[in-house]
Design a protein around this motif. Structure first.
Motif, PDB file in Angstrom:
ATOM      1  N   LEU A 197       0.849  -1.189   0.000  1.00 33.71           N
ATOM      2  CA  LEU A 197       0.000   0.000   0.000  1.00 33.71           C
ATOM      3  C   LEU A 197       0.885   1.239   0.000  1.00 33.71           C
ATOM      4  O   LEU A 197       1.991   1.206   0.552  1.00 33.71           O
ATOM      5  N   PRO A 198       0.417   2.344  -0.586  1.00 32.60           N
ATOM      6  CA  PRO A 198       1.166   3.600  -0.432  1.00 32.60           C
ATOM      7  C   PRO A 198       1.251   3.973   1.045  1.00 32.60           C
ATOM      8  O   PRO A 198       0.280   3.799   1.791  1.00 32.60           O
ATOM      9  N   VAL A 199       2.400   4.464   1.471  1.00 34.24           N
ATOM     10  CA  VAL A 199       2.595   4.811   2.873  1.00 34.24           C
ATOM     11  C   VAL A 199       1.555   5.822   3.342  1.00 34.24           C
ATOM     12  O   VAL A 199       1.061   5.754   4.472  1.00 34.24           O
ATOM     13  N   ARG A 200       1.190   6.759   2.462  1.00 35.61           N
ATOM     14  CA  ARG A 200       0.250   7.810   2.879  1.00 35.61           C
ATOM     15  C   ARG A 200      -1.097   7.238   3.307  1.00 35.61           C
ATOM     16  O   ARG A 200      -1.807   7.841   4.102  1.00 35.61           O
ATOM     17  N   GLN A 201      -1.461   6.048   2.792  1.00 39.96           N
ATOM     18  CA  GLN A 201      -2.742   5.466   3.160  1.00 39.96           C
ATOM     19  C   GLN A 201      -2.749   4.915   4.577  1.00 39.96           C
ATOM     20  O   GLN A 201      -3.811   4.769   5.189  1.00 39.96           O
ATOM     21  N   PHE A 256       6.637  -6.582   1.121  1.00 38.57           N
ATOM     22  CA  PHE A 256       5.418  -6.127   0.450  1.00 38.57           C
ATOM     23  C   PHE A 256       5.634  -6.055  -1.053  1.00 38.57           C
ATOM     24  O   PHE A 256       6.621  -5.508  -1.531  1.00 38.57           O
ATOM     25  N   GLN A 257       4.668  -6.592  -1.795  1.00 37.45           N
ATOM     26  CA  GLN A 257       4.782  -6.721  -3.249  1.00 37.45           C
ATOM     27  C   GLN A 257       3.777  -5.832  -3.964  1.00 37.45           C
ATOM     28  O   GLN A 257       2.986  -5.129  -3.345  1.00 37.45           O
ATOM     29  N   SER A 258       3.807  -5.863  -5.296  1.00 37.46           N
ATOM     30  CA  SER A 258       2.815  -5.206  -6.159  1.00 37.46           C
ATOM     31  C   SER A 258       2.811  -3.690  -6.032  1.00 37.46           C
ATOM     32  O   SER A 258       1.769  -3.061  -5.980  1.00 37.46           O
ATOM     33  N   ARG A 259       3.981  -3.090  -6.012  1.00 32.32           N
ATOM     34  CA  ARG A 259       4.074  -1.632  -5.928  1.00 32.32           C
ATOM     35  C   ARG A 259       3.668  -0.998  -7.255  1.00 32.32           C
ATOM     36  O   ARG A 259       3.924  -1.521  -8.326  1.00 32.32           O
ATOM     37  N   LEU A 260       3.036   0.183  -7.189  1.00 33.34           N
ATOM     38  CA  LEU A 260       2.592   0.900  -8.374  1.00 33.34           C
ATOM     39  C   LEU A 260       3.029   2.353  -8.267  1.00 33.34           C
ATOM     40  O   LEU A 260       2.742   3.028  -7.271  1.00 33.34           O
ATOM     41  N   GLY A 261       3.720   2.868  -9.271  1.00 30.44           N
ATOM     42  CA  GLY A 261       4.141   4.261  -9.269  1.00 30.44           C
ATOM     43  C   GLY A 261       5.454   4.482  -8.534  1.00 30.44           C
ATOM     44  O   GLY A 261       6.109   3.546  -8.081  1.00 30.44           O
ATOM     45  N   LYS A 262       5.831   5.766  -8.402  1.00 29.25           N
ATOM     46  CA  LYS A 262       7.145   6.115  -7.843  1.00 29.25           C
ATOM     47  C   LYS A 262       7.102   6.572  -6.390  1.00 29.25           C
ATOM     48  O   LYS A 262       8.144   6.690  -5.752  1.00 29.25           O
ATOM     49  N   GLU A 263       5.916   6.843  -5.856  1.00 25.14           N
ATOM     50  CA  GLU A 263       5.840   7.318  -4.479  1.00 25.14           C
ATOM     51  C   GLU A 263       6.153   6.183  -3.503  1.00 25.14           C
ATOM     52  O   GLU A 263       6.081   5.000  -3.865  1.00 25.14           O
ATOM     53  N   PRO A 268       9.901  -3.280   3.813  1.00 24.98           N
ATOM     54  CA  PRO A 268      10.727  -3.489   2.623  1.00 24.98           C
ATOM     55  C   PRO A 268       9.930  -4.076   1.458  1.00 24.98           C
ATOM     56  O   PRO A 268       8.993  -4.845   1.661  1.00 24.98           O
ATOM     57  N   TYR A 269      10.323  -3.698   0.247  1.00 29.43           N
ATOM     58  CA  TYR A 269       9.723  -4.268  -0.944  1.00 29.43           C
ATOM     59  C   TYR A 269      10.219  -5.703  -1.104  1.00 29.43           C
ATOM     60  O   TYR A 269      11.357  -6.029  -0.754  1.00 29.43           O
ATOM     61  N   THR A 270       9.390  -6.553  -1.673  1.00 32.53           N
ATOM     62  CA  THR A 270       9.768  -7.960  -1.858  1.00 32.53           C
ATOM     63  C   THR A 270      11.045  -8.079  -2.686  1.00 32.53           C
ATOM     64  O   THR A 270      11.942  -8.867  -2.356  1.00 32.53           O
ATOM     65  N   SER A 271      11.148  -7.298  -3.749  1.00 31.56           N
ATOM     66  CA  SER A 271      12.352  -7.353  -4.594  1.00 31.56           C
ATOM     67  C   SER A 271      13.597  -7.001  -3.803  1.00 31.56           C
ATOM     68  O   SER A 271      14.650  -7.636  -3.957  1.00 31.56           O
TER      69      SER A 271
END
Length: 342
Positions: A197-201, A256-263, A268-271
């Protein structure tokens, strides 16, 4: 003559395209990403982004992936397993209950499912979003849509919503049972990969809008259960499964997976975690995806294919996905518990 059902259960999954055709995938992505709870930016900006950039560019790529996991008879895995869950829960609950399945995006729609239930004059309806951890973009969106539609009815049955069940004991046991189908000792490390999820959410669950969340979460959300903090509940699910399996903290990681966009999204991201584990000499990974109760494109392809290939490119040897809950009888018992208990 069969007995008339008096209670309704509405199971709601995220959604799936009607077919792997690019046009159907584009239609699904557009409806999904135009939801203001999913991409929470002003409508005009969201429209330009989704309809002008994301849907046209991602649909052809996603369609090719859907083709690899699509079954000619049963369709998408998500739909296949969701129907099984609906039917098994109906059988378990008996004729006093009527169980409907809906998808938040595309078909079968929440609107049509509720129309079916409206005509039955049910005394009560319980809505169970098929997302163990609450997030505004998933469970929140489902509840919002149901309330939007149900308020138009001329009669209103008793309504209840199961907003989260991140530590439901039978669900935890089922995930652990599926892991035990593999030789856990064979693996160098256990990975718990959740949808991002975006951090802002994260901070938006605070009505005062004063909550500022770091990208990898605060100490509180990592150690206690906040009823409306998605990250807190991901950690709670992880701790519960790890405890059920007798894992020590150094044996597993969360990502966390399935990131969308640059924000910034939750880290940590799965990659990034895969790269870190490869650098530490880990070769064999067992991967859970406990944000999903049915195997789907995010588990079968994103983890089972994309991340597996990525890890091998980094020097790893094996990524084994733990099967989701799917049609496991113990998971159906968990759903029955959620249907019968507040």
């Amino acid at each position: 003559m069969s007995k008339k059902a008096t209670k309704g259960i509405l199971l709601v999954q995220l959604g799936t395209p009607d077919s792997p055709a690019t046009s159907d995938v584009r239609k699904y992505l557009t409806e999904f990403l135009m939801d203001g709870r999913v991409i929470d930016i002003p409508y005009i900006n969201r429209t330009l982004l989704v309809r002008g950039i994301i849907a046209p560019t991602r649909a052809p790529k996603s369609a090719k992936i859907y083709e690899t996991i699509w079954d000619k008879e049963t369709g998408s895995p998500l739909m296949h397993y969701s129907i099984i869950q609906r039917d098994l829960l109906q059988k378990s609950l008996g004729e006093d209950y009527h169980v409907e399945l809906a998808m938040r995006y595309q078909n079968p729609s929440i609107e049509n499912a509720l129309k079916n239930m409206e005509g039955m004059l049910l005394d009560s309806i319980r809505v169970i979003p098929l997302f163990p951890q609450y997030a505004s973009a998933t469970s929140g969106s489902v509840i919002d849509r149901v309330m939007e539609l149900i308020r138009k009815w001329n009669y209103l049955p008793n309504m209840s919503f199961v907003s989260s069940y991140c530590q439901e004991p039978l669900m935890i046991e089922t995930f652990a049972d599926h892991a035990r189908q593999h030789d856990i000792a064979h693996f160098d490390h256990i990975v718990f990969s959740y949808h991002g999820l975006p951090v802002r959410q994260l901070g938006k669950v605070d009505p005062t809008r004063q909550l500022s969340c770091p990208e990898d979460g605060c100490d509180s959300c990592k150690n206690t259960v906040n009823s409306f903090c998605y990250l807190s509940q991901c950690h709670a699910t992880t701790r519960a499964i790890a405890q059920e399996l007798g894992l020590e903290k150094e044996q597993y990681s969360i990502c966390f997976q399935s990131r969308l966009g640059k924000e910034p999204w939750i880290q940590p991201y799965t990659s990034s975690l895969l790269e870190d584990l490869a650098q530490k000499g880990k070769k064999k990974l067992l991967v859970f995806s406990p944000a999903f109760v049915a195997d789907c494109i995010e588990t079968i392809d994103e983890i089972g294919v994309e991340y597996a290939n990525e890890f091998k490119h980094l020097g790893g040897e094996e990524v084994q996905l733990v099967e989701s809950l799917n049609g496991d009888p113990k998971w159906i018992e968990a759903l029955k518990h959620l249907a019968l208990n507040a």
